[in-house]
Design an enzyme around this catalytic site. Structure first.
Site, mmCIF file in Angstrom:
data_model
loop_
_atom_site.group_PDB
_atom_site.id
_atom_site.type_symbol
_atom_site.label_atom_id
_atom_site.label_comp_id
_atom_site.label_asym_id
_atom_site.label_seq_id
_atom_site.Cartn_x
_atom_site.Cartn_y
_atom_site.Cartn_z
ATOM 1 N N ARG A 150 -2.507 -9.326 13.041
ATOM 2 C CA ARG A 150 -2.806 -8.295 12.225
ATOM 3 C C ARG A 150 -3.706 -9.029 11.078
ATOM 4 O O ARG A 150 -4.590 -8.251 10.392
ATOM 5 C CB ARG A 150 -1.684 -7.655 11.507
ATOM 6 C CG ARG A 150 -1.230 -6.237 12.333
ATOM 7 C CD ARG A 150 0.128 -5.603 11.737
ATOM 8 N NE ARG A 150 1.252 -6.462 12.452
ATOM 9 C CZ ARG A 150 2.406 -6.515 11.717
ATOM 10 N NH1 ARG A 150 2.618 -5.721 10.508
ATOM 11 N NH2 ARG A 150 3.447 -6.692 12.444
ATOM 12 N N LYS B 37 0.840 -1.224 -0.108
ATOM 13 C CA LYS B 37 -0.070 -0.083 -0.042
ATOM 14 C C LYS B 37 0.891 1.337 0.079
ATOM 15 O O LYS B 37 0.481 2.305 -0.933
ATOM 16 C CB LYS B 37 -0.926 0.022 1.076
ATOM 17 C CG LYS B 37 -2.125 -1.093 1.398
ATOM 18 C CD LYS B 37 -2.718 -0.796 2.634
ATOM 19 C CE LYS B 37 -1.861 -1.288 3.800
ATOM 20 N NZ LYS B 37 -2.133 -2.756 4.115
ATOM 21 N N ARG C 18 10.509 -8.701 5.974
ATOM 22 C CA ARG C 18 10.488 -7.014 5.279
ATOM 23 C C ARG C 18 11.294 -6.586 6.537
ATOM 24 O O ARG C 18 11.490 -7.032 7.613
ATOM 25 C CB ARG C 18 9.172 -6.279 5.305
ATOM 26 C CG ARG C 18 8.440 -6.172 6.714
ATOM 27 C CD ARG C 18 7.330 -5.198 6.328
ATOM 28 N NE ARG C 18 6.656 -5.067 7.509
ATOM 29 C CZ ARG C 18 5.477 -4.464 7.692
ATOM 30 N NH1 ARG C 18 4.941 -3.825 6.453
ATOM 31 N NH2 ARG C 18 4.733 -4.178 8.638
ATOM 32 N N ARG D 46 -10.369 0.928 7.975
ATOM 33 C CA ARG D 46 -10.290 -0.561 8.293
ATOM 34 C C ARG D 46 -11.774 -0.957 9.215
ATOM 35 O O ARG D 46 -11.663 -2.189 9.605
ATOM 36 C CB ARG D 46 -9.084 -0.574 9.316
ATOM 37 C CG ARG D 46 -7.704 -0.471 8.420
ATOM 38 C CD ARG D 46 -6.703 -0.146 9.487
ATOM 39 N NE ARG D 46 -6.436 -1.077 10.576
ATOM 40 C CZ ARG D 46 -5.820 -2.122 10.905
ATOM 41 N NH1 ARG D 46 -5.287 -2.545 9.564
ATOM 42 N NH2 ARG D 46 -5.841 -2.719 11.885
ATOM 43 N N ARG E 171 11.619 -5.378 12.000
ATOM 44 C CA ARG E 171 10.897 -4.917 13.290
ATOM 45 C C ARG E 171 10.436 -5.842 14.175
ATOM 46 O O ARG E 171 9.990 -7.009 13.965
ATOM 47 C CB ARG E 171 9.407 -4.509 12.685
ATOM 48 C CG ARG E 171 9.728 -3.080 12.026
ATOM 49 C CD ARG E 171 8.369 -2.046 11.726
ATOM 50 N NE ARG E 171 7.199 -3.112 11.692
ATOM 51 C CZ ARG E 171 6.002 -2.248 11.287
ATOM 52 N NH1 ARG E 171 6.041 -1.159 11.122
ATOM 53 N NH2 ARG E 171 4.893 -2.998 11.263
#
Ligand SMILES: [Zn+2]
Length: 218
Positions: free
Chosen positions: A176, A16, A133, A93, A165
């Site tokens: 998530r 996104k 990532r 969301r 992360r």
């Protein structure tokens, strides 16, 4: 012509942010709205709501709808120019957020120039991308696990060191992705039922995803 506005929706890791950057480069004059960024700014304030949101963010909880919608509206009312579009990155969301944005666009008489775009990737693909990532230690730039980005050894913005992360651990990622099945799918159906949803295949090269978006909004 009315200024175009976009809402980019999709599982975490679908790209996104990357597509938002490309849309901003292409259309120039877009007001970028990141709910996460607005909440983090609010959490810095020494106000009652600022303190409340800080607590929620620290505990990994979800901010109330009305705070999110309130932050968007403040941003839109204060900063959206007459000839400027909006880009919502990773929102709405929840259905109530989608309704609020529709009412705002209606108020500006721009609802027909507002495009909800689903960047579709499977749960398996999302999981793979999220575990791999990286984020820059210096500037915080998120480096997605797609295409050319996989080859980066240092941050392409500042040369900083890259690391995984801490909140990209399997449990947090599954949370998530569960939230997506639970709530965001309702938002997708809200737009689908109104025949307004644009769906593009997010499991193809970045430039092809972008081409498909441009084709769909023509
Ligand atoms: Zn950096």
């Amino acid at each position: 012509m009315k200024p175009l506005s976009f809402a980019l929706i999709g599982r975490s890791g679908c790209g996104k942010g990357t597509q938002a950057d490309l849309l901003i480069k292409h259309f120039g004059n877009l007001l970028y709205i990141s709910t996460g960024g607005l909440l983090r700014d609010l959490a810095k304030l020494e106000t009652a709501a600022g303190k409340g949101i800080k607590k929620i963010l620290n505990e990994g909880g979800l901010a109330p709808d009305f705070v999110i919608i309130g932050l968007w509206m403040r941003e839109l009312c204060n900063n959206l120019g007459e000839n400027q579009g909006v880009i919502l990155d990773g929102a709405p969301r929840r259905v109530i957020e989608a309704q609020a944005m529709d009412e705002f666009m209606d108020f500006l008489n721009r609802k027909d120039a507002f495009f909800p775009i689903l960047i579709d990737i499977s749960r398996e693909e999302a999981y793979g991308r999220l575990t791999k990532r990286r984020i820059c230690k210096e500037c915080g730039k998120l480096i997605p696990w797609v295409g050319e980005f996989k080859k980066l050894e240092k941050c392409d913005a500042c040369g900083g060191e890259l690391f995984n992360r801490p909140d990209d651990n399997p449990e947090a990622i599954n949370n998530r992705l569960d939230y997506y099945e639970d709530k965001v799918v309702e938002v997708i159906n809200y737009y689908k039922d109104k025949n307004r949803l644009i769906t593009v295949n997010g499991e193809q090269p970045i430039e092809d995803v972008f081409k498909d978006i441009l084709k769909a909004i023509k």
